[in-house]
Write an enzyme that holds these catalytic residues in place. Sequence first.
Site, PDB file in Angstrom:
ATOM      1  CG  ASP A  20      -2.006   1.006   1.158  1.00  0.00           C
ATOM      2  OD1 ASP A  20      -2.310   1.483   0.049  1.00  0.00           O
ATOM      3  OD2 ASP A  20      -2.564   1.336   2.211  1.00  0.00           O
ATOM      4  NE  ARG A  33      -4.408   6.438  -7.526  1.00  0.00           N
ATOM      5  CZ  ARG A  33      -4.254   6.228  -6.212  1.00  0.00           C
ATOM      6  NH1 ARG A  33      -4.037   7.244  -5.416  1.00  0.00           N
ATOM      7  NH2 ARG A  33      -4.349   5.024  -5.712  1.00  0.00           N
ATOM      8  CD  GLU A  67     -13.167  -5.229  -1.512  1.00  0.00           C
ATOM      9  OE1 GLU A  67     -11.953  -5.492  -1.361  1.00  0.00           O
ATOM     10  OE2 GLU A  67     -14.065  -6.099  -1.414  1.00  0.00           O
ATOM     11  CG  ASN A  68      -7.715  -2.515  -5.425  1.00  0.00           C
ATOM     12  OD1 ASN A  68      -6.759  -3.244  -5.182  1.00  0.00           O
ATOM     13  ND2 ASN A  68      -8.058  -1.527  -4.607  1.00  0.00           N
ATOM     14  CD1 TRP A  69     -12.771  -5.841  -9.277  1.00  0.00           C
ATOM     15  CD2 TRP A  69     -11.932  -5.316 -11.272  1.00  0.00           C
ATOM     16  NE1 TRP A  69     -12.097  -6.943  -9.747  1.00  0.00           N
ATOM     17  CE2 TRP A  69     -11.586  -6.652 -10.971  1.00  0.00           C
ATOM     18  CE3 TRP A  69     -11.509  -4.774 -12.491  1.00  0.00           C
ATOM     19  CZ2 TRP A  69     -10.832  -7.446 -11.833  1.00  0.00           C
ATOM     20  CZ3 TRP A  69     -10.757  -5.561 -13.356  1.00  0.00           C
ATOM     21  CH2 TRP A  69     -10.430  -6.871 -13.026  1.00  0.00           C
ATOM     22  CD  GLU A 210       3.177 -12.136  16.555  1.00  0.00           C
ATOM     23  OE1 GLU A 210       3.226 -10.933  16.857  1.00  0.00           O
ATOM     24  OE2 GLU A 210       2.813 -13.023  17.334  1.00  0.00           O
TER      25      GLU A 210
HETATM   26  C1  FPP Z   1      -2.167   0.076  -3.141  1.00  0.00           C
HETATM   27  O1  FPP Z   1      -1.629   1.386  -3.140  1.00  0.00           O
HETATM   28  C2  FPP Z   1      -1.636  -0.650  -4.280  1.00  0.00           C
HETATM   29  C3  FPP Z   1      -2.374  -1.270  -5.224  1.00  0.00           C
HETATM   30  C4  FPP Z   1      -3.847  -1.290  -5.203  1.00  0.00           C
HETATM   31  C5  FPP Z   1      -1.732  -1.933  -6.381  1.00  0.00           C
HETATM   32  C6  FPP Z   1      -0.469  -2.705  -6.086  1.00  0.00           C
HETATM   33  C7  FPP Z   1       0.154  -3.039  -7.362  1.00  0.00           C
HETATM   34  C8  FPP Z   1       1.482  -3.105  -7.596  1.00  0.00           C
HETATM   35  C9  FPP Z   1       2.503  -2.959  -6.535  1.00  0.00           C
HETATM   36  C10 FPP Z   1       2.019  -3.315  -8.973  1.00  0.00           C
HETATM   37  C11 FPP Z   1       1.512  -4.490  -9.744  1.00  0.00           C
HETATM   38  C12 FPP Z   1       1.669  -5.794  -9.131  1.00  0.00           C
HETATM   39  C13 FPP Z   1       2.519  -6.779  -9.484  1.00  0.00           C
HETATM   40  C14 FPP Z   1       2.399  -8.095  -8.804  1.00  0.00           C
HETATM   41  C15 FPP Z   1       3.595  -6.620 -10.471  1.00  0.00           C
HETATM   42  P1  FPP Z   1      -2.621   2.599  -3.362  1.00  0.00           P
HETATM   43  O2  FPP Z   1      -2.709   2.881  -4.810  1.00  0.00           O
HETATM   44  O3  FPP Z   1      -3.936   2.313  -2.700  1.00  0.00           O
HETATM   45  O4  FPP Z   1      -1.865   3.757  -2.632  1.00  0.00           O
HETATM   46  P2  FPP Z   1      -2.532   4.971  -1.849  1.00  0.00           P
HETATM   47  O5  FPP Z   1      -3.263   4.381  -0.665  1.00  0.00           O
HETATM   48  O6  FPP Z   1      -1.365   5.791  -1.454  1.00  0.00           O
HETATM   49  O7  FPP Z   1      -3.449   5.656  -2.809  1.00  0.00           O
END
Ligand code: FPP
Length: 243
Positions: A20, A33, A67-69, A210
């Site tokens: 995150d 982003r 939920e990310n969709w 943990e």
């Molecule tokens: C959360 O940060 C991150 C994600 C929803 C995407 C994670 C994806 C990657 C690290 C890259 C692709 C994956 C692979 C396996 C190569 P956020 O965008 O919610 O950050 P924020 O809370 O600061 O907005």
Amino acid sequence: MERELTRFETLPTHIGFIMDGNGRWAKQRGLARSAGHVEGAKTFKRIADYGSRLGIRYMTFYAFSTENWKRPAQEVDKIMSLFAEYLDWILHKRQENELRGVRVRFLGDRSKLSQELIDVMDYVEAETRDKDKCTISIAINYGGRDDVLHGVRQLLRDVEAGILSADDITENDISKRLYTGDMPDPDLIVRPSGEYRLSNFLTWQSAYSELWFSDVLWPDFDEDMLDACLRDYEKRQRRFGGV
Ligand code: FPP
């Protein structure tokens, strides 16, 4: 040059990572982003590599939740294309991975992913299936509750087929029908970015995990931070409800 490995008395068998803070990392730099996700993907590869060299048997990375969709289509597309690039990279690094015994698995509901992506995922899983030193799992279109729901559906099918009876169902019968299947539960869950929650990640499996939190944003998470998590883990006493 490869980094020298830190020595630890005990290592967790399975670590879960909530990747995150990519968006905030980009925002702090005045970038889109997607630039944060590009850096996040580099961190993922670095940590997976370092963890496997340290001898961590299982690492599970939360890449995309159910939920990310809800995010803008452009951002979803970027994450999916970074994921596809990673699959491509894994296939190109096949020889090195073979030497290190790396198995790659995917957790989550594939039905919403493109058929092209599903085909490559199947291929990567089949190619690495017999490796047993380190399993890297990527949770994609994954939700902890969806995982339980999917497992319960399987369980009901087995009850209907007469394989199991309702009164005999054990916790293990549920565990083995989850996306994590025969994997051990995570000993440690690491969440950077200053949020103190699990966000639907390995909900059933994390009952005794943990937890390790930090304010650092995922793109800035590095080998030293993983060392710090592991030092901390060494000091914790895990009692699993005993004394
Ligand atoms: C959360 O940060 C991150 C994600 C929803 C995407 C994670 C994806 C990657 C690290 C890259 C692709 C994956 C692979 C396996 C190569 P956020 O965008 O919610 O950050 P924020 O809370 O600061 O907005």
